[in-house]
Design an enzyme around this catalytic site. Structure first.
Site, mmCIF file in Angstrom:
data_model
loop_
_atom_site.group_PDB
_atom_site.id
_atom_site.type_symbol
_atom_site.label_atom_id
_atom_site.label_comp_id
_atom_site.label_asym_id
_atom_site.label_seq_id
_atom_site.Cartn_x
_atom_site.Cartn_y
_atom_site.Cartn_z
ATOM 1 N N GLY A 57 0.837 -1.194 0.000
ATOM 2 C CA GLY A 57 0.000 0.000 0.000
ATOM 3 C C GLY A 57 0.869 1.241 0.000
ATOM 4 O O GLY A 57 2.053 1.175 0.340
ATOM 5 N N CYS A 84 5.238 -6.241 1.607
ATOM 6 C CA CYS A 84 5.610 -4.822 1.520
ATOM 7 C C CYS A 84 4.973 -4.021 2.663
ATOM 8 O O CYS A 84 5.350 -4.207 3.810
ATOM 9 C CB CYS A 84 5.248 -4.280 0.141
ATOM 10 S SG CYS A 84 6.075 -2.731 -0.194
ATOM 11 N N TYR A 85 3.968 -3.197 2.369
ATOM 12 C CA TYR A 85 3.305 -2.477 3.478
ATOM 13 C C TYR A 85 2.818 -3.489 4.520
ATOM 14 O O TYR A 85 2.897 -3.235 5.725
ATOM 15 C CB TYR A 85 2.126 -1.646 2.944
ATOM 16 C CG TYR A 85 1.378 -0.926 4.040
ATOM 17 C CD1 TYR A 85 1.760 0.348 4.445
ATOM 18 C CD2 TYR A 85 0.310 -1.537 4.695
ATOM 19 C CE1 TYR A 85 1.098 1.005 5.476
ATOM 20 C CE2 TYR A 85 -0.361 -0.889 5.719
ATOM 21 C CZ TYR A 85 0.037 0.372 6.113
ATOM 22 O OH TYR A 85 -0.614 1.016 7.127
ATOM 23 N N HIS A 173 7.940 -8.032 -3.642
ATOM 24 C CA HIS A 173 6.657 -8.463 -4.196
ATOM 25 C C HIS A 173 6.772 -9.824 -4.900
ATOM 26 O O HIS A 173 7.270 -9.888 -6.025
ATOM 27 C CB HIS A 173 6.153 -7.418 -5.202
ATOM 28 C CG HIS A 173 5.732 -6.156 -4.545
ATOM 29 N ND1 HIS A 173 4.464 -5.970 -4.052
ATOM 30 C CD2 HIS A 173 6.426 -5.019 -4.247
ATOM 31 C CE1 HIS A 173 4.384 -4.764 -3.512
ATOM 32 N NE2 HIS A 173 5.558 -4.177 -3.607
ATOM 33 N N GLU A 175 4.393 -11.440 -6.181
ATOM 34 C CA GLU A 175 3.344 -11.592 -7.195
ATOM 35 C C GLU A 175 3.735 -11.076 -8.576
ATOM 36 O O GLU A 175 3.069 -11.384 -9.555
ATOM 37 C CB GLU A 175 2.056 -10.895 -6.710
ATOM 38 C CG GLU A 175 2.098 -9.372 -6.636
ATOM 39 C CD GLU A 175 2.709 -8.821 -5.341
ATOM 40 O OE1 GLU A 175 3.401 -9.588 -4.646
ATOM 41 O OE2 GLU A 175 2.520 -7.629 -5.041
ATOM 42 N N ASP A 232 -17.392 -10.874 -21.675
ATOM 43 C CA ASP A 232 -18.089 -11.108 -20.407
ATOM 44 C C ASP A 232 -19.580 -11.355 -20.618
ATOM 45 O O ASP A 232 -20.151 -12.311 -20.070
ATOM 46 C CB ASP A 232 -17.910 -9.924 -19.453
ATOM 47 C CG ASP A 232 -16.454 -9.578 -19.223
ATOM 48 O OD1 ASP A 232 -15.615 -10.462 -19.469
ATOM 49 O OD2 ASP A 232 -16.155 -8.449 -18.817
ATOM 50 N N LYS A 370 -10.764 -11.756 -15.592
ATOM 51 C CA LYS A 370 -10.951 -11.814 -17.046
ATOM 52 C C LYS A 370 -10.366 -13.095 -17.673
ATOM 53 O O LYS A 370 -11.000 -13.746 -18.493
ATOM 54 C CB LYS A 370 -10.273 -10.592 -17.667
ATOM 55 C CG LYS A 370 -10.570 -10.392 -19.115
ATOM 56 C CD LYS A 370 -11.817 -9.597 -19.239
ATOM 57 C CE LYS A 370 -12.225 -9.358 -20.660
ATOM 58 N NZ LYS A 370 -13.433 -8.521 -20.709
#
Ligand code: XMP
Length: 514
Positions: A57, A84-85, A173, A175, A232, A370
């Site tokens: 964040g 992180c944060y 990170h 990710e 979608d 998605k």
């Protein structure tokens, strides 16, 4: 906490990567859900996840109103990973020290780790990995009962864990792709620490379960849905039609702002998918409502309102309905504010129906990202060509044809755009690009063809790469492709005599031109 479900809860402290964390967890086969950090504690508890990830964040834990997590949740028996944060939050709340950063550590970094660290046990003997850092503040002192498990090159703390191994924290990170071993690290958290099993997949079982759920909810009720030609709404309609058959009435409004041949092509796709579609040709109505309008927001408003009117007329003609099917997907749910509620998508193709048309909402894709929607579409036999189509905005070419929207100008834009996309496909680049299109500028410039002086309009080529459309970079298309496209557009579309390339990212620009 009650019996844990096989899922991971991500508490969002405002990171741009929160949705990416959720996707990575699902890619590893475990369902994930996002809640904002300030969601009521009961909501977090009743979710009863097998593990909690606290995201990064932009704030400093040292600010008085900075995101925090109730201590009784951090102290419960559920495994926690702070990123992180999230790492600084754990250190701060458990009584360690965090120092306000004077300079940011940003970008690729080398991180040395201890193979005894529970997150790093599977990384082999290397003891050093590449990682992506992005932070100002730093943990300078660990809370009691915690020990360091990784350090950056300058000796700063890069990871730590509690003595029982339940609480883990990473300054970098895992990710993002710039942390190549990030997947292994997340996998250690999910499977070794949280004890999750990899049971999340979107194959035929998921589809069958979803069809059963719709059958049970809707029974013999009638469902209507606005099809936009996008992935979608199409995937939602295909699933629902398998559940309720002819009781699903799809309405496809052709507002005359679609790409070249698009309306016919999507109708053909709907036909092969056996959808019950009512096509409304409303080009003239839309173009006359838009005549003379150049302000982008006015264009959007007119299109939105007229769309609802046309949709409503058609819905009444069909005889009304009990259910409104929407192609809401998970990012819409998360972005529409504090994680939930039945928020109607604000953009025009499904926006605000009148009060006397109260219907229940059906949203079969509301839990999916998605790429997961595409996977379901594939399972349901929708052709890849259709599923891979670039996103297209609801107001269509209205926001790409700057200035007045006249049919002749829209046709010019359609021709130029079709050439650009055709060449991108020929170069095999279509799938690598998030979104590519032409915009037409209301700017005329002088040119010369043969001996004749021209005074034509300007086409802009826009191609961007992105993960989620929140940020984007312009794609460095090969010169050869640009050259071919420019020549073809000027030769084949006489109204255009100049082709330019948009080399702006988002921010500072947006993806669309209006
Ligand atoms: P921007 O232009 O804001 O676009 O960077 C981000 C993504 O959203 C799409 N977009 C829209 N979609 N109605 C829509 O349905 C709209 O008014 C609209 N404006 C932008 C855009 O194509 C991109 O994928």
């Amino acid at each position: 906490m009650k019996k844990r479900e096989n899922k991971i809860l991500i508490l969002d402290c405002g990171s741009q990567y929160t949705q990416l964390i959720a996707r990575r967890v699902r890619e590893l086969g475990v369902f994930s859900e996002i809640l904002f950090w300030d969601s009521p504690a009961e909501k977090i508890e009743t979710s009863s996840p097998s593990g909690i990830i606290i995201s990064g964040g932009p704030r400093s834990v040292l600010d008085s109103d900075a995101p925090s997590i109730p201590m009784h949740i951090l102290r419960s028996d559920v495994p926690v990973l702070g990123i992180c944060y999230g790492m600084q939050l754990i250190a701060h709340q458990f009584g360690g020290k965090v120092k306000r950063g004077e300079a940011a550590e940003y970008g690729r970094a080398k991180v040395k780790f201890s193979a005894d660290g529970r997150l790093f046990g599977g990384l082999g003997e290397g003891k050093e990995i590449q990682a992506w850092m992005s932070h100002w503040d730093q943990v300078t002192e660990l809370p009691q009962g915690f020990s360091a498990t990784a350090w950056s090159e300058n000796g700063a703390l890069a990871a730590f864990e509690s003595s029982d191994g339940r609480i883990n924290a990473l300054q970098f990170h895992p990710e993002v792709v710039h942390t190549p071993k990030g997947r292994d690290i997340l996998s250690a958290f999910l499977f070794d620490i949280c004890g999750c099993s990899a049971d999340w997949n979107l194959g035929i079982n998921w589809v069958e379960r979803e069809i059963d759920k719709i059958k049970e909810k809707v029974g013999t009720g009638r469902v209507i849905c606005g099809l936009s030609g996008g992935v979608d709404s199409t995937v939602s309609a295909v699933i629902t039609s398998r559940a309720v058959g002819e009781n699903l009435h799809c309405i496809f409004v052709d507002h005359g702002l679609l790409r070249k041949n698009e309306a016919d092509q999507v109708m053909e796709t709907y036909r092969t998918l056996s959808l019950n579609v009512h096509r409304v040709d409303a080009e003239e109505r839309f173009l006359s409502a838009l005549a003379g309008v150049t302000d982008p927001e006015k264009k959007r408003k007119i299109i939105g309102e007229l769309f609802i009117r046309v949709f409503e007329e058609e819905a009444r003609r069909i005889g009304g309905s009990d259910w409104l099917l929407q192609g809401t997907i998970y990012p819409d749910v998360v972005e529409s504010g504090h994680g939930g509620g039945n928020v109607i998508k604000s953009h025009h193709n499904v926006g605000g129906l009148p009060d006397d048309m109260k219907m229940n909402l059906l949203e079969p894709l509301r839990d999916l990202f998605k790429d997961e929607v595409r996977a379901v579409g594939k399972t349901m036999g929708i052709e890849p060509h259709f599923l891979e189509r670039h996103p297209f905005p609801g107001p269509g070419l209205a926001v790409r044809c700057l200035g007045e929207l006249r049919k002749e100008r829209l046709d010019v834009l359609r021709e130029a755009d079709a050439i650009f996309i055709e060449e991108i496909r020929k170069f095999g680049l279509y799938k690598e690009i998030w979104q590519a299109f032409c915009a037409l500028l209301p700017v005329r410039s002088v040119g010369v063809v043969g001996d004749v002086r021209t005074y034509g309009e300007t086409a802009v080529l826009r191609a961007v790469s992105s993960l989620d459309a929140m940020t984007a970079e312009w794609v460095h298309l090969p010169y050869e492709l640009l050259d071919t496209v420019s020549r073809r557009i000027c030769n084949e579309v006489p109204a255009i005599n100049r082709v330019v390339l948009d080399v702006t990212g988002k921010p500072p620009a947006t993806i669309e031109w209006e």
